[in-house]
Design an enzyme around this catalytic site. Structure first.
Site, PDB file in Angstrom:
ATOM      1  NE  ARG A  99      31.615 -15.423 -13.119  1.00  0.00           N
ATOM      2  CZ  ARG A  99      30.990 -14.748 -14.052  1.00  0.00           C
ATOM      3  NH1 ARG A  99      30.812 -15.255 -15.260  1.00  0.00           N
ATOM      4  NH2 ARG A  99      30.557 -13.519 -13.819  1.00  0.00           N
ATOM      5  CE  LYS A 134      19.353  -8.030   8.890  1.00  0.00           C
ATOM      6  NZ  LYS A 134      17.970  -7.534   8.714  1.00  0.00           N
ATOM      7  CE  LYS A 166      19.679  -7.130  16.005  1.00  0.00           C
ATOM      8  NZ  LYS A 166      19.287  -5.852  15.344  1.00  0.00           N
ATOM      9  CD  GLU A 196      16.030  -4.693  17.589  1.00  0.00           C
ATOM     10  OE1 GLU A 196      16.891  -4.836  16.709  1.00  0.00           O
ATOM     11  OE2 GLU A 196      15.309  -5.625  18.015  1.00  0.00           O
ATOM     12  CG  ASP A 217      13.897  -3.644  14.316  1.00  0.00           C
ATOM     13  OD1 ASP A 217      14.432  -3.406  13.214  1.00  0.00           O
ATOM     14  OD2 ASP A 217      13.518  -4.782  14.658  1.00  0.00           O
TER      15      ASP A 217
END
Length: 285
Positions: A99, A134, A166, A196, A217
């Site tokens: 697995r 992410k 950001k 950003e 963005d």
């Protein structure tokens, strides 16, 4: 990009400990340790292979003598229905690792396959496809390796990798100009500074303060085109500001963003919502 075998072995140890727990009670109940098995990895869809070396390491974690025969390498295109690899060894070891090996191979091949699709769509432009942070916790090294195998570029591996100011940094620092000035004052001269922006009026301030990279963005293609033109108009001679674009990128719209003048297109979907490739592992005595 090369995988660090020590880091991968540590990850595999954690993954197997999570899955096996106190032991494989099913296999222990019906098979003795003398039983041998042969496993065949089969591609059930066309895919870009990634993670085969990692899958091998899963089985060799149990016993380095487990035999593995591979028919493809990471980065190869595998047609649907083809056999990817064979593994031969004690049945209880193959079943215990099945697995984890499949989960990693399927996920990594899914990432590589999707990345390759994005890279193909923008072929012929000056833009490149990049990943983001992410990623699934604990899987970043493997996720980013899979992006690399698929032909993409790796963005930051972590917060210690580079400066990316950001929206929340800007809000807390008191504006774009102040955030950039503080970053230049306090950060190492070896680090590039990226910021950003989400509107045309912010671009002028970012260029004026000398940002090395400007991240556009969640803009439309027309907005990106206008921002790119403004950046090129305002930047002083000799400076080539790198322009990154991100936000809701898809296979349907990514080429338009590339043609609008983006140098770098970061795509979170490569890793945060990837569909695992369809690969099976069939065993026989």
């Amino acid at each position: 990009m090369r995988l660090d075998p020590v880091a991968i072995e540590n990850l595999i140890s954690q993954f197997l400990a999570e899955d096996i727990g106190r032991g494989d009670v099913t296999t222990d109940a019906i098979l003795t340790h003398e039983v041998k098995a042969r496993g065949r990895f089969l591609a059930k869809q066309e895919l870009i292979l990634a993670g085969l070396e990692v899958a091998e390491m899963v089985f060799q974690w149990f016993d380095p003598e487990i035999q593995i025969q591979t028919f493809y390498l990471d980065g190869d295109t595998v047609p649907a229905g083809k056999e990817i690899a064979r593994v031969v060894g004690p049945a209880h070891m193959l079943l215990a690792g099945e697995r984890v090996a499949l989960n990693l191979l399927q996920r990594m091949s899914g990432i590589a396959t999707l990345t390759h699709a994005f890279v193909q769509v923008i072929e012929g432009t000056s833009a490149v496809i990049a990943d983001t942070r992410k990623t699934a916790p604990g899987l970043r090294l493997l996720d980013k390796y899979a992006v690399h195998v698929g032909g993409g570029h790796n963005h930051r591996f972590g917060l210690d990798d580079g400066i990316l100011i950001k929206d929340n940094h800007i809000a807390l620092a008191g504006g774009i100009g102040r955030a950039l000035r503080l970053a230049k004052k306090n950060a190492s001269h070896l680090l590039k500074i990226e910021i950003e922006v989400s509107a045309l009026e912010q671009v002028q301030e970012a260029v004026a303060e000398g940002a090395d990279v400007i991240l556009l963005d969640n803009m439309t293609v027309d907005q990106v085109r206008a921002c790119v033109a403004l950046i090129r108009e305002l930047e002083p001679p000799g400076r080539q500001t790198l322009i990154e674009v991100s936000g809701n990128m898809s296979l349907d719209n990514v080429r338009a963003y590339a043609e609008a003048g983006a140098n770098l297109i970061s795509v979170g979907a490569l890793t945060h919502s990837v569909k695992a490739a369809d690969i099976s592992l069939k065993m026989s005595p």
